[in-house]
Design a protein around this motif. Structure first.
Motif, short mmCIF file in Angstrom:
data_model
loop_
_atom_site.label_atom_id
_atom_site.label_comp_id
_atom_site.label_asym_id
_atom_site.label_seq_id
_atom_site.Cartn_x
_atom_site.Cartn_y
_atom_site.Cartn_z
N ALA A 45 0.85 -1.20 0.00
CA ALA A 45 0.00 0.00 0.00
C ALA A 45 0.88 1.24 0.00
N TYR A 47 0.12 5.32 0.84
CA TYR A 47 -0.94 6.24 1.28
C TYR A 47 -0.40 7.41 2.07
N VAL A 57 -5.45 6.98 -0.02
CA VAL A 57 -4.78 5.77 -0.52
C VAL A 57 -4.45 5.98 -1.99
N MET A 60 -3.20 0.19 -3.38
CA MET A 60 -3.38 -0.91 -2.44
C MET A 60 -3.57 -2.18 -3.26
N LEU A 74 -3.89 -2.30 6.82
CA LEU A 74 -3.77 -0.90 6.43
C LEU A 74 -4.61 -0.02 7.36
N LEU A 86 -10.13 6.41 5.56
CA LEU A 86 -9.33 6.31 4.35
C LEU A 86 -10.21 6.41 3.12
N ALA A 90 -8.01 1.50 -5.05
CA ALA A 90 -7.78 0.10 -4.67
C ALA A 90 -8.19 -0.79 -5.82
#
Length: 135
Positions: A45, A47, A57, A60, A74, A86, A90
């Motif tokens: 990840a 972020y 983020v 991921m 995470l 978050l 992703a």
């Protein structure tokens, strides 16, 4: 079965990380590697924690079967950094893990990530196929 393929060599990856680190309005960039109990890499990840607010983020990814564990790790890491929640990018394969938890998923842009075993899917959807190696 593994990570989504990222089209970047070492120089391209370094450029991406450097560009993200230069975006100081989001705070410091955190790069995380998630390692299973057996010592095997199971996810990554990238972020910005943004203490006391919404963490961003950038990336991921997880090996198949590890999406929930990577998401949980995470979130724990972000909470330790003081992140309230978050948002961001992703792999769509995280949607099941997100749905199994007390979370909200909101599509905030018009971009979509597609994962398919069908190599001809892009042309059927009307995408222009470009050979990145063509001179």
């Amino acid at each position: 079965r593994g990570y989504v393929h990222i089209d970047a060599d070492a120089a391209g990856w370094t450029w991406l990380v450097d560009m993200c680190r230069a975006k100081t309005q989001f705070g410091p960039l955190f790069l995380l590697a998630f390692v299973g109990h057996d010592g095997r890499d199971v996810g990554v990840a990238m972020y910005y924690p943004n203490r006391g607010s919404l963490g961003q983020v950038v990336l991921m990814l997880a090996l198949d079967g590890h999406h929930g564990a990577v998401l949980d790790a995470l979130c724990r890491e972000a909470a330790r950094e003081g992140t309230a929640a978050l948002c961001g990018q992703a792999d769509p394969r995280f949607m099941l893990a997100l749905g199994e938890r007390a979370s909200v998923y909101v599509q905030r842009n018009e971009f979509v990530t597609v994962h398919s075993q069908d190599g001809a899917l892009g042309s059927r959807l009307g995408w222009r196929v470009v050979d990145p190696d063509a001179g």
